[in-house]
Write a protein that holds these residues in place. Structure first.
Motif, PDB file in Angstrom:
ATOM      1  N   GLY A 127     -14.332  -1.640  19.409  1.00  0.00           N
ATOM      2  CA  GLY A 127     -13.376  -2.432  19.551  1.00  0.00           C
ATOM      3  C   GLY A 127     -12.564  -2.902  18.165  1.00  0.00           C
ATOM      4  O   GLY A 127     -11.421  -2.679  17.936  1.00  0.00           O
ATOM      5  N   ALA A 128     -13.410  -3.302  17.200  1.00  0.00           N
ATOM      6  CA  ALA A 128     -13.043  -3.648  15.931  1.00  0.00           C
ATOM      7  C   ALA A 128     -12.924  -2.627  14.760  1.00  0.00           C
ATOM      8  O   ALA A 128     -12.085  -2.311  14.332  1.00  0.00           O
ATOM      9  N   LEU A 129     -14.171  -2.324  14.390  1.00  0.00           N
ATOM     10  CA  LEU A 129     -14.259  -1.562  13.034  1.00  0.00           C
ATOM     11  C   LEU A 129     -13.858  -0.082  13.349  1.00  0.00           C
ATOM     12  O   LEU A 129     -13.189   0.443  12.713  1.00  0.00           O
ATOM     13  N   GLY A 130     -14.023   0.454  14.644  1.00  0.00           N
ATOM     14  CA  GLY A 130     -13.466   1.884  15.051  1.00  0.00           C
ATOM     15  C   GLY A 130     -11.964   1.952  15.405  1.00  0.00           C
ATOM     16  O   GLY A 130     -11.304   2.702  14.785  1.00  0.00           O
ATOM     17  N   GLY A 131     -11.601   0.960  16.375  1.00  0.00           N
ATOM     18  CA  GLY A 131     -10.148   1.187  16.827  1.00  0.00           C
ATOM     19  C   GLY A 131      -9.233   0.818  15.758  1.00  0.00           C
ATOM     20  O   GLY A 131      -8.155   1.435  15.576  1.00  0.00           O
ATOM     21  N   MET A 132      -9.570  -0.028  14.960  1.00  0.00           N
ATOM     22  CA  MET A 132      -8.598  -0.698  13.961  1.00  0.00           C
ATOM     23  C   MET A 132      -8.095   0.318  12.814  1.00  0.00           C
ATOM     24  O   MET A 132      -7.566   0.002  11.855  1.00  0.00           O
ATOM     25  N   VAL A 133      -9.259   1.243  12.801  1.00  0.00           N
ATOM     26  CA  VAL A 133      -8.886   2.359  11.688  1.00  0.00           C
ATOM     27  C   VAL A 133      -7.597   3.130  11.850  1.00  0.00           C
ATOM     28  O   VAL A 133      -6.839   3.496  11.074  1.00  0.00           O
ATOM     29  N   ILE A 134      -7.218   3.199  13.182  1.00  0.00           N
ATOM     30  CA  ILE A 134      -5.877   3.590  13.566  1.00  0.00           C
ATOM     31  C   ILE A 134      -4.670   2.929  13.037  1.00  0.00           C
ATOM     32  O   ILE A 134      -3.865   3.837  12.354  1.00  0.00           O
ATOM     33  N   SER A 135      -4.474   1.651  13.217  1.00  0.00           N
ATOM     34  CA  SER A 135      -3.516   0.951  12.864  1.00  0.00           C
ATOM     35  C   SER A 135      -3.321   0.894  11.144  1.00  0.00           C
ATOM     36  O   SER A 135      -2.305   0.972  10.539  1.00  0.00           O
ATOM     37  N   ALA A 136      -4.642   0.778  10.540  1.00  0.00           N
ATOM     38  CA  ALA A 136      -4.711   0.733   9.022  1.00  0.00           C
ATOM     39  C   ALA A 136      -4.211   2.058   8.365  1.00  0.00           C
ATOM     40  O   ALA A 136      -3.342   2.152   7.591  1.00  0.00           O
ATOM     41  N   VAL A 138      -2.223   4.469   9.956  1.00  0.00           N
ATOM     42  CA  VAL A 138      -0.841   4.775  10.309  1.00  0.00           C
ATOM     43  C   VAL A 138      -0.076   3.887   9.478  1.00  0.00           C
ATOM     44  O   VAL A 138       0.965   4.436   8.818  1.00  0.00           O
ATOM     45  N   GLY A 139      -0.266   2.677   9.194  1.00  0.00           N
ATOM     46  CA  GLY A 139       0.227   1.718   8.530  1.00  0.00           C
ATOM     47  C   GLY A 139       0.512   2.026   6.943  1.00  0.00           C
ATOM     48  O   GLY A 139       1.550   1.963   6.225  1.00  0.00           O
ATOM     49  N   THR A 140      -0.699   2.231   6.455  1.00  0.00           N
ATOM     50  CA  THR A 140      -0.681   2.488   4.903  1.00  0.00           C
ATOM     51  C   THR A 140       0.079   3.832   4.726  1.00  0.00           C
ATOM     52  O   THR A 140       0.642   4.139   3.661  1.00  0.00           O
ATOM     53  N   THR A 141      -0.339   4.986   5.648  1.00  0.00           N
ATOM     54  CA  THR A 141       0.499   6.091   5.429  1.00  0.00           C
ATOM     55  C   THR A 141       1.917   5.936   5.503  1.00  0.00           C
ATOM     56  O   THR A 141       2.723   6.765   4.666  1.00  0.00           O
ATOM     57  N   VAL A 142       2.613   5.278   6.464  1.00  0.00           N
ATOM     58  CA  VAL A 142       3.852   5.038   6.366  1.00  0.00           C
ATOM     59  C   VAL A 142       4.527   4.494   5.223  1.00  0.00           C
ATOM     60  O   VAL A 142       5.498   4.773   4.628  1.00  0.00           O
ATOM     61  N   GLN A 143       3.759   3.656   4.784  1.00  0.00           N
ATOM     62  CA  GLN A 143       3.907   2.825   3.651  1.00  0.00           C
ATOM     63  C   GLN A 143       4.069   3.830   2.258  1.00  0.00           C
ATOM     64  O   GLN A 143       5.098   3.946   1.342  1.00  0.00           O
ATOM     65  N   MET A 144       3.082   4.759   2.268  1.00  0.00           N
ATOM     66  CA  MET A 144       3.164   5.821   1.338  1.00  0.00           C
ATOM     67  C   MET A 144       4.167   6.804   1.480  1.00  0.00           C
ATOM     68  O   MET A 144       4.851   7.232   0.245  1.00  0.00           O
ATOM     69  N   LEU A 145       4.267   7.326   2.707  1.00  0.00           N
ATOM     70  CA  LEU A 145       5.618   8.272   2.670  1.00  0.00           C
ATOM     71  C   LEU A 145       6.592   7.818   2.601  1.00  0.00           C
ATOM     72  O   LEU A 145       7.680   8.578   2.094  1.00  0.00           O
ATOM     73  N   SER A 146       6.988   6.395   2.750  1.00  0.00           N
ATOM     74  CA  SER A 146       8.180   5.789   2.397  1.00  0.00           C
ATOM     75  C   SER A 146       8.772   5.426   1.279  1.00  0.00           C
ATOM     76  O   SER A 146       9.698   5.096   0.802  1.00  0.00           O
ATOM     77  N   GLY A 147       7.664   5.592   0.409  1.00  0.00           N
ATOM     78  CA  GLY A 147       7.732   5.565  -1.297  1.00  0.00           C
ATOM     79  C   GLY A 147       7.388   3.875  -1.430  1.00  0.00           C
ATOM     80  O   GLY A 147       7.372   3.296  -2.869  1.00  0.00           O
ATOM     81  N   ALA A 148       7.167   2.990  -0.444  1.00  0.00           N
ATOM     82  CA  ALA A 148       6.806   1.534  -0.811  1.00  0.00           C
ATOM     83  C   ALA A 148       5.275   1.334  -1.345  1.00  0.00           C
ATOM     84  O   ALA A 148       4.893   0.573  -1.961  1.00  0.00           O
ATOM     85  N   LEU A 149       4.555   2.512  -1.463  1.00  0.00           N
ATOM     86  CA  LEU A 149       3.133   2.498  -1.939  1.00  0.00           C
ATOM     87  C   LEU A 149       2.946   3.696  -2.503  1.00  0.00           C
ATOM     88  O   LEU A 149       3.172   4.978  -1.817  1.00  0.00           O
ATOM     89  N   SER A 150       2.205   3.818  -3.787  1.00  0.00           N
ATOM     90  CA  SER A 150       1.771   5.065  -4.533  1.00  0.00           C
ATOM     91  C   SER A 150       0.501   5.453  -3.859  1.00  0.00           C
ATOM     92  O   SER A 150      -0.197   4.826  -3.227  1.00  0.00           O
ATOM     93  N   TRP A 158      -5.518   0.279   2.269  1.00  0.00           N
ATOM     94  CA  TRP A 158      -5.932   0.708   3.594  1.00  0.00           C
ATOM     95  C   TRP A 158      -7.290  -0.279   4.040  1.00  0.00           C
ATOM     96  O   TRP A 158      -7.046  -0.681   5.021  1.00  0.00           O
ATOM     97  N   SER A 159      -8.051  -0.479   2.907  1.00  0.00           N
ATOM     98  CA  SER A 159      -9.273  -1.409   3.317  1.00  0.00           C
ATOM     99  C   SER A 159      -8.674  -2.821   3.685  1.00  0.00           C
ATOM    100  O   SER A 159      -9.330  -3.214   4.763  1.00  0.00           O
ATOM    101  N   ALA A 160      -7.782  -3.232   3.023  1.00  0.00           N
ATOM    102  CA  ALA A 160      -7.409  -4.767   3.137  1.00  0.00           C
ATOM    103  C   ALA A 160      -6.815  -4.809   4.635  1.00  0.00           C
ATOM    104  O   ALA A 160      -6.977  -5.695   5.631  1.00  0.00           O
ATOM    105  N   TRP A 161      -5.837  -3.600   5.008  1.00  0.00           N
ATOM    106  CA  TRP A 161      -5.325  -3.632   6.306  1.00  0.00           C
ATOM    107  C   TRP A 161      -6.093  -3.512   7.513  1.00  0.00           C
ATOM    108  O   TRP A 161      -6.110  -4.166   8.401  1.00  0.00           O
ATOM    109  N   TRP A 162      -7.140  -2.535   7.348  1.00  0.00           N
ATOM    110  CA  TRP A 162      -8.172  -2.372   8.303  1.00  0.00           C
ATOM    111  C   TRP A 162      -8.976  -3.803   8.491  1.00  0.00           C
ATOM    112  O   TRP A 162      -9.521  -4.130   9.786  1.00  0.00           O
TER     113      TRP A 162
END
Length: 329
Positions: A127-136, A138-150, A158-162
């Motif tokens: 529920g926690a450690l496994g499932g939340m890998v998805i949100s972290a 997706v969120g970090t990849t989106v920020q990188m693709l949008s140029g907000a994150l190198s 990613w680690s902080a988000w997860w």
């Protein structure tokens, strides 16, 4: 009559979705009160909406996922300049993560009562450690693709988000599941011990998170006391209290978190909150499972004793109650 019942049922579902969306958004705003900046990205050490989303699915089933999506969309929209494609992608990740956690828990026979050790382990790792890998992810990849994150800063963010999403599940979901069995207290309940536990928990947590000395270990005897005596109903609130007070101290840079960088504070909070959540959840599950086994054993012994007494022959010369009347063949 059938149409009226169907309309009422749909209205209830819609109201449930709106309530979940409101709770998601409100808890998200509350979680952002203690936000930190990691490599220019906004993260939180504890993200309550993830715990609310999973608890809602466990309570009401998969049908209420639009309420989670709406709450996530409102939260993401409040953090950005408006509705964008990237915001929709983050919303999708925030919705998909608790859904996958719920499906994984359902697949292994998870029981929301958390009265077995296997349920506690499943909530932690699926529920926690496994499932939340998805949100972290997706969120970090989106920020990188949008140029907000190198790309160089991908893994720290990613680690902080997860960690924030996982801690939200570990701290908030058990507390909400406990409320499912809440009842009005009786006069003979252990009020004195409960009040003493609350006072000791606040005092010990204040000392552990505010003192410049290394006194974090004070938290764990209190958690053990709460789990042994009150099970999840005691350990879950204590764990959440300790986590919140530690986050406040960490973001203020006081006590054991003084003179540390943001990444070091986030790492320390992640380790501390993870240990607190694991201790509270798993120990409470073990105690509850042991108590249930003992109760089932006592009931089985009582039933066996009653059966033996019923089948045992009576004294010689005394007719059994279910035998034929005296003098009749």
């Amino acid at each position: 009559m059938i149409r009226s019942e169907e309309t009422r049922r749909r209205a209830v579902i819609v109201l449930q979705m709106l309530g979940i969306a409101a709770a998601y958004y409100a808890s998200g705003r509350l979680g952002l009160v203690r936000q930190v900046q990691v490599q220019g990205s906004v993260v939180t050490p504890l993200w309550p909406p993830s715990g609310i989303a999973l608890a809602s699915l466990l309570y009401l089933g998969i049908r209420i996922w639009p309420g989670i999506a709406l709450g996530a969309l409102l939260t993401v929209n409040a953090l950005s300049d408006g509705l964008t494609f990237w915001g929709l992608a983050i919303t999708a990740g925030s919705t998909l993560a608790p859904l996958c956690s719920f499906l994984a828990l359902r697949a292994v026979g998870f029981r929301p009562e958390l009265d077995r050790l296997r349920d506690g382990v499943a909530l932690v790792f699926l529920g926690a450690l496994g499932g939340m890998v998805i949100s972290a992810t997706v969120g970090t990849t989106v920020q990188m693709l949008s140029g907000a994150l190198s790309a160089a800063h991908f893994w720290p963010v990613w680690s902080a988000w997860w960690a924030g999403d996982a801690m939200g599940v570990l701290m908030v979901t058990p507390l909400l599941l406990v409320l499912r069995k809440a009842r009005m207290p009786r006069a003979d309940d252990r009020w004195t011990e409960a009040v003493a536990l609350a006072v000791v928990a606040v005092t010990a947590t204040t000392l552990a998170t505010r003192s410049p000395l290394s006194m974090i270990y004070l938290l764990f005897p209190v958690l053990v006391w709460a789990a042994l005596r009150f099970q999840l109903a005691g350990s879950a609130p204590c764990a959440l209290l300790m986590s919140v007070m530690a986050i406040v101290a960490g973001t203020e840079g006081v006590g054991p978190f003084a003179d540390h960088s943001v990444l070091e504070v986030m790492l320390n909070l992640c380790v501390l909150n993870g240990c607190v959540a694991l201790t509270a959840l798993l120990l409470a599950a073990i105690v509850t499972e042991h108590n249930n086994i003992r109760h089932e054993t006592e009931v089985a012994c009582e039933e066996l004793a009653a059966l033996v007494e019923e089948l045992a022959p009576g004294p010689p010369g005394k007719a059994r109650p279910d035998g034929p009347p005296s003098g009749q063949g």
